[in-house]
Enzyme design. Sequence first.
Site, PDB file in Angstrom:
ATOM      1  N   GLU A   1    -143.859  79.600 -57.958  1.00 44.93           N
ATOM      2  CA  GLU A   1    -145.167  79.810 -58.582  1.00 44.93           C
ATOM      3  C   GLU A   1    -146.155  80.290 -57.522  1.00 44.93           C
ATOM      4  O   GLU A   1    -146.033  79.949 -56.350  1.00 44.93           O
ATOM      5  CB  GLU A   1    -145.674  78.513 -59.213  1.00 44.93           C
ATOM      6  CG  GLU A   1    -144.839  78.071 -60.400  1.00 44.93           C
ATOM      7  CD  GLU A   1    -145.356  76.786 -61.036  1.00 44.93           C
ATOM      8  OE1 GLU A   1    -146.247  76.141 -60.446  1.00 44.93           O
ATOM      9  OE2 GLU A   1    -144.873  76.432 -62.118  1.00 44.93           O
TER      10      GLU A   1
ATOM     11  N   SER B   1    -148.301  79.132 -61.888  1.00 40.72           N
ATOM     12  CA  SER B   1    -148.610  77.780 -62.343  1.00 40.72           C
ATOM     13  C   SER B   1    -149.350  77.853 -63.661  1.00 40.72           C
ATOM     14  O   SER B   1    -150.078  78.813 -63.943  1.00 40.72           O
ATOM     15  CB  SER B   1    -149.475  77.074 -61.301  1.00 40.72           C
ATOM     16  OG  SER B   1    -150.062  75.917 -61.839  1.00 40.72           O
TER      17      SER B   1
END
Length: 587
Positions: free
Chosen positions: A463, A489
């Site tokens: 992420e 994220s």
Amino acid sequence: MLKRPFDKSKLPSRHVTEGPERAPHRSYYYAMGMTEEEIHQPLVGVATCWNEAAPCNIALSRQAQAVKMGVKQGYGTPREFTTITVTDGIAMGHEGMRSSLASREAIADTVELTMRGHSYDAVVGLAGCDKSLPGMMMAMVRLNVPSVFIYGGSILPGRAPQVDEIPEDFRSRDLTVQDMFEAVGRHQNKEMSDKALDMLERVACPSAGACGGQFTANTMACVSEAIGLALFNSSGMPAPYESRDQYGEASGKAVMDLVEQNIKARDVVTRKALENAARVVACTGGSTNAGLHLPAIAHEAGIEFYLEDVCDIFRDTPYFVDLKPGGAHVAKDLYDAGGIPVVMKELRKAGLIHEDCMTASTRTIGEELDLIERESDGKVIYSIDTPITKTGGVVGLKGNLAPEGAIVKVAGIAAEHQVFTGPARVFESEEDAFAAVKDRGYEEGEVIVIRNEGPAGGPGMREMLATTAALSGQGMGKKVALITDGRFSGATRGFCVGHVGPEAALGGPIGLLQNGDMITIDAVTGSLSVDLSDEQLARRKADWTAPRETLYTSGAIWKFAQLVGPTYKGAVTHPGGEGESHQYCDL
């Protein structure tokens, strides 16, 4: 005589508790203080992801005790066990993030192996962080036993000290870990002092529980209710509330009802249930990671439900729940407004919910919604007739830059900012991109490209929150765009496209980009393209060489890279339900 009759002759635990030949096995149970009655009742695995890695998981051990009480009240015998987690907030922005997606597979695998090895009849799974939620649900569907999921709960919102040292916009809102990542960008931009950053990091996360916005953990918690594996309203209550234990106890009782009625995980997780779950992600502006995890859960049941299917549902679902990071509110606010039951009640008004899907309560979605008296408050949960936007908070993209698809969160982004064209600024890794952002080594109007971060090529599909949050903290979140074959994220803000497939390491077009190539991201029409002809792309492909060898040439991350499939199918590592020659529950 058992107080509730269960036919053990058809339950897996008969292999370890019944008949003279199982006397050695029973001796182990007696060694742990179990009674004869407990040994001959159904054995229920109570699987938790408790650990001391992060606040997401720290309350799960307490909640598991409540689950065990409920199982006992339903005349079952609970057997608690734990599995791993990798907490993204701790793993973010460095090599640790390579372990994150692989941990989803490890969680599913270890729960499966524990259940198989000890012949448990049913499972109640407790999870609290991003990958542990889908990992636990994947195990349930893979095993196809009576199953109930329960979320550990969200963290309480933080509040900044009311001092001039801290910027006013941080003082005036509820804080989540997202704000801390953005504070780093402010600090890099000389707009926040060392002292202010220090004060904020001490108050942003004030309790046990998972990250407080509609990030990946809370998104997948909402999915657990919408898909039917969790009891209605069980996902919303914050982790520190002792009254969460009532949901744990009720979940323990519920799994025994499922055992009695022989209702298994795949009776609950159907194609229609997956569509319900995708609706809830869309209308709450949930994490793009749901586009990875829903196909992975479907895969366990042998259901073809890919990224494009998820995005088709996103496209025609109104976005009407105002949650961070695109909106203003946190998970506790959603719970106070009535939670996912009220959200699904609004979806039902528009005919967007399959009401005949079974749930963990043994009632259907429609029957559960008939019991809900509360209505939308118009503040956190808008009426579906007056949504924030008419389409979902997450959009799927396709085009010559993403033949297998990509995904972007548009919740909180005005329609006029959902189309972006600019020259590529290409980086071969997240670290290179973050260093450039930190040093302002990019220009307004550019499309930042981070490649070689896919499931196989990363490896691990990291992420990019550190990079995107730094951009937002520098005030550039709306002035640049970002695309990657990695992930974002659930806390990411800005015009950020992830899951670009095929990934660079497999020769996808994102691996062929050069600085200055003109890229267009159009979330209105759902396209992601580069201004290159098919012939130009083919010539570049002919000259393309695979990226450098990874440092990960052994161990779990190597194993994940060897086995992992394409992103649009959920980045899964085994053949799934379609490849089964048996089901555990029938052995």
